[in-house]
Design a protein around this motif. Structure first.
Motif, mmCIF file in Angstrom:
data_model
loop_
_atom_site.group_PDB
_atom_site.id
_atom_site.type_symbol
_atom_site.label_atom_id
_atom_site.label_comp_id
_atom_site.label_asym_id
_atom_site.label_seq_id
_atom_site.Cartn_x
_atom_site.Cartn_y
_atom_site.Cartn_z
ATOM 1 N N MET A 1 -24.908 -29.045 43.983
ATOM 2 C CA MET A 1 -24.289 -29.619 45.144
ATOM 3 C C MET A 1 -23.639 -28.490 45.941
ATOM 4 O O MET A 1 -22.955 -27.642 45.392
ATOM 5 N N LEU A 2 -23.855 -28.498 47.208
ATOM 6 C CA LEU A 2 -23.273 -27.530 48.126
ATOM 7 C C LEU A 2 -21.880 -28.022 48.509
ATOM 8 O O LEU A 2 -21.717 -29.190 48.861
ATOM 9 N N LYS A 3 -20.871 -27.149 48.401
ATOM 10 C CA LYS A 3 -19.503 -27.546 48.729
ATOM 11 C C LYS A 3 -19.017 -26.716 49.908
ATOM 12 O O LYS A 3 -18.998 -25.490 49.852
ATOM 13 N N ILE A 4 -18.616 -27.398 50.953
ATOM 14 C CA ILE A 4 -18.087 -26.747 52.148
ATOM 15 C C ILE A 4 -16.594 -27.020 52.191
ATOM 16 O O ILE A 4 -16.169 -28.173 52.224
ATOM 17 N N LYS A 5 -15.798 -25.945 52.170
ATOM 18 C CA LYS A 5 -14.341 -26.082 52.200
ATOM 19 C C LYS A 5 -13.834 -25.537 53.532
ATOM 20 O O LYS A 5 -14.140 -24.414 53.906
ATOM 21 N N ILE A 6 -13.051 -26.348 54.207
ATOM 22 C CA ILE A 6 -12.476 -25.972 55.491
ATOM 23 C C ILE A 6 -10.960 -26.136 55.387
ATOM 24 O O ILE A 6 -10.471 -27.206 55.033
ATOM 25 N N LYS A 7 -10.252 -25.069 55.693
ATOM 26 C CA LYS A 7 -8.791 -25.118 55.654
ATOM 27 C C LYS A 7 -8.269 -24.790 57.048
ATOM 28 O O LYS A 7 -8.485 -23.709 57.573
ATOM 29 N N VAL A 8 -7.609 -25.768 57.655
ATOM 30 C CA VAL A 8 -7.055 -25.624 58.998
ATOM 31 C C VAL A 8 -5.551 -25.800 58.884
ATOM 32 O O VAL A 8 -5.072 -26.895 58.611
ATOM 33 N N LYS A 9 -4.814 -24.713 59.076
ATOM 34 C CA LYS A 9 -3.352 -24.666 59.009
ATOM 35 C C LYS A 9 -2.808 -25.452 57.820
ATOM 36 O O LYS A 9 -2.662 -24.924 56.744
ATOM 37 N N THR A 10 -2.502 -26.733 57.981
ATOM 38 C CA THR A 10 -1.882 -27.504 56.901
ATOM 39 C C THR A 10 -2.839 -28.475 56.231
ATOM 40 O O THR A 10 -2.463 -29.122 55.262
ATOM 41 N N ARG A 11 -4.041 -28.596 56.714
ATOM 42 C CA ARG A 11 -4.994 -29.555 56.157
ATOM 43 C C ARG A 11 -6.154 -28.841 55.481
ATOM 44 O O ARG A 11 -6.560 -27.761 55.886
ATOM 45 N N ARG A 12 -6.699 -29.487 54.481
ATOM 46 C CA ARG A 12 -7.831 -28.962 53.759
ATOM 47 C C ARG A 12 -8.903 -30.040 53.641
ATOM 48 O O ARG A 12 -8.596 -31.169 53.294
ATOM 49 N N PHE A 13 -10.141 -29.669 53.966
ATOM 50 C CA PHE A 13 -11.254 -30.601 53.866
ATOM 51 C C PHE A 13 -12.292 -30.018 52.921
ATOM 52 O O PHE A 13 -12.626 -28.837 53.021
ATOM 53 N N ILE A 14 -12.810 -30.852 52.034
ATOM 54 C CA ILE A 14 -13.904 -30.448 51.154
ATOM 55 C C ILE A 14 -15.043 -31.421 51.399
ATOM 56 O O ILE A 14 -14.888 -32.634 51.234
ATOM 57 N N ILE A 15 -16.188 -30.872 51.818
ATOM 58 C CA ILE A 15 -17.352 -31.692 52.140
ATOM 59 C C ILE A 15 -18.447 -31.388 51.120
ATOM 60 O O ILE A 15 -19.046 -30.313 51.159
ATOM 61 N N PRO A 16 -18.733 -32.302 50.199
ATOM 62 C CA PRO A 16 -19.833 -32.086 49.269
ATOM 63 C C PRO A 16 -21.162 -32.509 49.904
ATOM 64 O O PRO A 16 -21.253 -33.563 50.539
ATOM 65 N N VAL A 17 -22.168 -31.657 49.776
ATOM 66 C CA VAL A 17 -23.487 -31.949 50.335
ATOM 67 C C VAL A 17 -24.495 -31.922 49.187
ATOM 68 O O VAL A 17 -24.788 -30.852 48.644
ATOM 69 N N PRO A 18 -25.045 -33.076 48.787
ATOM 70 C CA PRO A 18 -26.034 -33.094 47.712
ATOM 71 C C PRO A 18 -27.329 -32.398 48.139
ATOM 72 O O PRO A 18 -27.655 -32.317 49.323
ATOM 73 N N TYR A 19 -28.039 -31.888 47.165
ATOM 74 C CA TYR A 19 -29.288 -31.189 47.448
ATOM 75 C C TYR A 19 -30.329 -32.112 48.071
ATOM 76 O O TYR A 19 -31.200 -31.656 48.805
ATOM 77 N N ALA A 20 -30.230 -33.398 47.818
ATOM 78 C CA ALA A 20 -31.170 -34.353 48.424
ATOM 79 C C ALA A 20 -31.036 -34.332 49.946
ATOM 80 O O ALA A 20 -32.037 -34.410 50.669
ATOM 81 N N PHE A 21 -29.799 -34.207 50.454
ATOM 82 C CA PHE A 21 -29.597 -34.111 51.899
ATOM 83 C C PHE A 21 -30.166 -32.813 52.457
ATOM 84 O O PHE A 21 -30.693 -32.778 53.559
#
Length: 90
Positions: A1-21
């Motif tokens: 699974m591909l994991k995209i982590k985005i950290k903007v000042k006080t917030r953190r986002f983790i977007i998992p992308v399965p290989y099927a996508f």
């Protein structure tokens, strides 16, 4: 699974992308219809003549298969001037 982590000042986002996508995305991008539309748009809007060659999706499948075996590999890690951090990890 591909994991995209985005950290903007006080917030953190983790977007998992399965290989099927990823497989589905590559199938769409390598379709002849999409490539014809992209090349046509480049012809009308670009100053220089440039064409994207046809890439067979079967040629990219071994690449995705090999990437799926390399778990934990850090592909991209960048920090922008405004403090935004982006990392892409397998």
């Amino acid at each position: 699974m591909l994991k995209i982590k985005i950290k903007v000042k006080t917030r953190r986002f983790i977007i998992p992308v399965p290989y099927a996508f990823l497989h589905l995305f590559i199938e769409i991008l390598t379709s002849k219809r999409i490539l014809v539309l992209v090349n046509r748009a480049i012809e009308t809007k670009a100053k220089k003549k440039l064409q994207i060659p046809y890439i067979n999706s079967h040629e990219l499948k071994p690449l995705l298969r090999e990437l799926s075996e390399q778990r934990g590999l850090l592909l991209v890690e960048t920090i922008l001037k405004d403090g935004t951090e982006v990392s892409v990890r397998l």
